[in-house]
Scaffold this active site. Structure first.
Site, short mmCIF file in Angstrom:
data_model
loop_
_atom_site.label_atom_id
_atom_site.label_comp_id
_atom_site.label_asym_id
_atom_site.label_seq_id
_atom_site.Cartn_x
_atom_site.Cartn_y
_atom_site.Cartn_z
CG HIS A 3 -5.01 -2.30 -1.42
ND1 HIS A 3 -4.47 -3.17 -1.45
CD2 HIS A 3 -5.15 -0.57 -1.59
CE1 HIS A 3 -3.71 -2.28 -0.20
NE2 HIS A 3 -4.31 -0.59 -0.41
CD GLU A 4 -6.48 1.70 -3.89
OE1 GLU A 4 -6.50 2.18 -3.26
OE2 GLU A 4 -5.42 0.74 -4.48
CB CYS A 6 -1.12 0.32 1.67
SG CYS A 6 -1.98 1.31 1.23
CG HIS A 51 -7.21 2.71 1.12
ND1 HIS A 51 -6.58 2.98 2.33
CD2 HIS A 51 -6.61 2.26 0.63
CE1 HIS A 51 -5.26 2.61 1.82
NE2 HIS A 51 -5.46 1.64 0.76
#
Length: 185
Positions: free
Chosen positions: A131-132, A89, A135
């Site tokens: 993953h994004e 990351c 976030h």
């Protein structure tokens, strides 16, 4: 386009769920360009708006020569297939850990124009989208690790030269361990 500073682990914005985008305007187009430019400058494959301090549900990606962005993503998983693999990351620079993710994802959302789009992701694209989107939900990939790996990651973070304990806020993941796919996705 402007390269923005990337927020590092411990910055509270990384743990705050982002707001949905409601205005598809010039400011949003500038944000998308800044995300893409910052991601490329840092050598990443994805970057979410909270990573540059903007609390909106937007991320950019550059995976296998496919460059794009997604706004207000909603994820669906067409099957139960999983994959393991190294994940890192830009907000946890230089550290990589084996992270379990779904192998296939269908992401629906919007382009900067407000037009609906859909991305079908497998492999690295699937990992990037998940993953994004994490976030955008205030989740960092180390939250997805098993207990021992998470302890190792937190130790490694404390030893990293970029770590600043005066700004670090550690929160427990909102996801029930050990399931890596909380939030009903």
């Amino acid at each position: 386009m402007t390269v923005q500073p990337i927020r590092l682990f411990g910055d509270p914005v990384l743990r705050t769920p982002a707001d949905e985008v409601v205005d598809f305007d010039k400011e949003l187009r500038t944000l998308v360009r800044d995300l893409t430019e910052t991601m490329r400058d840092a050598g990443g494959v994805g970057l979410a708006a909270p990573q540059i301090g903007v609390g909106l549900r937007v991320f950019s990606f550059d995976v296998d020569d496919v460059v794009g962005h997604l706004i207000n993503p909603v994820l669906h998983f067409p099957d139960e297939e999983e994959m393991d693999g190294d994940e890192g990351c830009l907000s946890v620079p230089g550290l990589y850990y084996d992270t379990k993710r779904r192998a296939n994802v269908i992401a629906k959302g919007f382009a900067e124009s407000g037009d609906p789009i859909q991305i079908v992701g497998t492999g690295l694209m699937s990992r990037c989208i998940q993953h994004e989107t994490d976030h955008l939900d205030g989740v960092i990939f180390i939250d997805r690790l098993d207990t021992q790996s998470r302890k190792t990651a937190l130790r490694d973070i404390r030893r990293a030269d970029w770590y600043d304990p005066t700004r670090t806020v550690v929160k427990v993941s909102p996801h029930a361990a050990p399931s890596p796919f909380g939030l009903g996705r």
